[in-house]
Design an enzyme around this catalytic site. Structure first.
Site, PDB file in Angstrom:
ATOM      1  N   ASP A   1       0.844  -1.201   0.000  1.00 52.69           N
ATOM      2  CA  ASP A   1       0.000   0.000   0.000  1.00 52.69           C
ATOM      3  C   ASP A   1       0.875   1.245   0.000  1.00 52.69           C
ATOM      4  O   ASP A   1       2.094   1.182   0.207  1.00 52.69           O
ATOM      5  CB  ASP A   1      -1.030  -0.012   1.130  1.00 52.69           C
ATOM      6  CG  ASP A   1      -0.444   0.249   2.510  1.00 52.69           C
ATOM      7  OD1 ASP A   1       0.771   0.495   2.611  1.00 52.69           O
ATOM      8  OD2 ASP A   1      -1.218   0.201   3.478  1.00 52.69           O
ATOM      9  N   ILE A   2       0.229   2.374  -0.293  1.00 48.96           N
ATOM     10  CA  ILE A   2       0.949   3.645  -0.414  1.00 48.96           C
ATOM     11  C   ILE A   2       1.074   4.255   0.975  1.00 48.96           C
ATOM     12  O   ILE A   2       0.083   4.406   1.705  1.00 48.96           O
ATOM     13  CB  ILE A   2       0.195   4.590  -1.364  1.00 48.96           C
ATOM     14  CG1 ILE A   2       0.072   3.932  -2.753  1.00 48.96           C
ATOM     15  CG2 ILE A   2       0.903   5.941  -1.471  1.00 48.96           C
ATOM     16  CD1 ILE A   2      -0.856   4.651  -3.707  1.00 48.96           C
TER      17      ILE A   2
ATOM     18  N   GLU B   1      -5.952   2.113  -1.140  1.00 49.58           N
ATOM     19  CA  GLU B   1      -4.610   2.232  -1.721  1.00 49.58           C
ATOM     20  C   GLU B   1      -3.824   0.930  -1.613  1.00 49.58           C
ATOM     21  O   GLU B   1      -2.610   0.924  -1.801  1.00 49.58           O
ATOM     22  CB  GLU B   1      -3.833   3.369  -1.037  1.00 49.58           C
ATOM     23  CG  GLU B   1      -3.328   3.080   0.361  1.00 49.58           C
ATOM     24  CD  GLU B   1      -4.368   3.281   1.464  1.00 49.58           C
ATOM     25  OE1 GLU B   1      -3.973   3.400   2.622  1.00 49.58           O
ATOM     26  OE2 GLU B   1      -5.582   3.312   1.144  1.00 49.58           O
TER      27      GLU B   1
END
Length: 436
Positions: free
Chosen positions: A303-304, A346
């Site tokens: 994930d970001i 995300e």
């Protein structure tokens, strides 16, 4: 002698394959091997090892001589002919010279031995036909239920491999090898270039390489290739391959059409990755394939980092741009058969077939660096903001499929590894090596 004959015939009645016949005869004679003449290749085969051709000129000469002599002594070994309707079909090889009583015994029993061998060969051929028709039914079922080429092709490849077991089998789609992983014969790649949508099957002059085009609705989709260094393709194998190619072409064409129809239903509109639902289907298929084929499979959960902060600071339009940019970077770094899906928000899941843990960690590190080094231009979306470019980073968790794992196990452990990466600093790769 009568008692011995009764015993031999009783044993032969109970023999059910080549190995058991050899064992039965070894009880009575000092048997070394049974050789059967293969009319298709005009050569001898070891009966108990049917895939093995005999290239010995001496044995071939002995076999030819037995048409008239019936029994030959050569060095320390003896050879006795097996006939069917006065036509030689094979020979028995003995470890030593046979004495008179054994020869007399063979004179009477060889007909029954020959008949039993022919029955075994016929039964094996019939069984192969049954298995072939079962495979055709299975491919038909695949047509009805599966639409992913990467899932369909390995199954079909394994089915084809059953019927030409002494040949290597390759499946090409759009001139690209899709099953198995490698083909080192440049001649095959050259031959494929000769195919078009009007082509029939092609055999090399020595009949050791065969190309069977996959044509559906007047389109050349690819081809099935078989290759052997020793054996030629028999007429029956060619017949099998023609039918399997036709059915395979129909399956692949249907998958292509359906894939186009489902493209927008299965893909996440923002990133172009598989959506959550389709990702679950692909995950199920890849775990099933890894289990069946005993091959490596790795999952990456990523994930970001601080994505909420991007949305809060620059707005959701910028957040969408970041998601699109990161997904493009990931897609650019992956192989054609790797699988990427948007798991939610995300978070992304990446499946790496045929990949070990160390290799997956290297891929993850490459992804991490590529994202970190990318400047994202947000000037068009946020013209009033002083920052024209922003950078984001990603954290990644890696886990390799272990025998017995379920789909949920794979994702759960990749997620646990991701948690470790985030808890120990973010913008890094972490892994776990077994189920936790």
């Amino acid at each position: 002698m009568i008692d011995n004959l009764k015993q031999l015939f009783s044993f032969l009645d109970n023999a059910y394959n080549a190995q058991s016949i050899v064992s039965v005869i070894e009880e009575v004679f000092p048997l070394s091997a049974i050789y059967i003449y293969d009319q298709t290749t005009a050569s001898l085969r070891d009966f108990s090892k049917s895939w093995m051709f005999i290239k010995s000129k001496d044995l071939t000469d002995i076999f030819n001589s037995l048409e008239t002599k019936k029994y030959i002594i050569k060095g320390t070994k003896s050879y006795y002919a097996l006939f069917n309707n006065n036509k030689i079909i094979g020979m028995l090889e003995f470890k030593e010279k046979l004495h008179e009583k054994l020869l007399e015994f063979l004179e009477i029993s060889s007909f029954c031995i020959s008949l039993k061998i022919q029955n075994i060969i016929l039964t094996e051929r019939m069984q192969k036909n049954i298995e072939f028709h079962d495979s055709m039914k299975n491919i038909a079922k695949i047509i009805e239920t599966q639409y992913e080429i990467s899932y369909i092709v390995p199954i079909i490849g394994e089915m084809i491999d059953k019927f030409v077991s002494d040949h290597l089998v390759y499946i090409f789609i759009d001139n690209k090898l899709v099953w198995p992983n490698a083909c080192k014969d440049e001649k095959i790649f050259e031959l494929i270039k000769c195919l078009n949508n009007k082509s029939e099957y092609i055999l090399t002059p020595d009949k050791k390489i065969g190309l069977f085009p996959l044509i559906s609705e007047n389109k050349l989709l690819g081809c099935i290739v078989t290759k052997s260094t020793d054996n030629v393709l028999s007429e029956k194998e060619i017949e099998y391959l023609e039918q399997l190619s036709n059915q395979t072409a129909t399956t692949i064409n249907r998958a292509n059409v359906y894939a186009e129809i489902l493209k927008h239903a299965t893909l996440d509109a923002l990133t172009g990755f598989y959506n959550r639902r389709q990702l679950q289907e692909r995950l199920k298929q890849e775990v099933s394939s890894a289990k069946r084929q005993k091959r490596n499979l790795c999952a990456i959960m990523t994930d970001i980092d601080f994505f909420k902060s991007v949305n809060d600071t620059y707005g959701h339009a910028t957040g969408d741009l970041v998601l699109k940019t990161v997904s493009k970077i990931i897609k650019h770094q992956l192989r054609d058969y790797d699988i990427a899906g948007r798991y939610g928000g995300e978070e992304f899941v990446i499946l790496l077939p045929f990949t070990k843990l160390e290799e997956a960690k290297m891929v993850s590190e490459r992804l991490r660096k590529a994202v970190e080094n990318t400047k994202i231009d947000i000037s068009k979306i946020n013209p009033d903001k002083p920052n024209k470019f922003i950078n984001v980073t990603i954290s990644l968790g890696v886990y390799e499929y272990q025998n017995g794992d379920y789909e949920k196990t794979l994702i759960r452990n990749a997620d646990k590894a991701l948690y470790i990466a985030k808890e120990t600093g973010r913008n890094k790769v972490a892994s776990i090596e077994s189920s936790m």
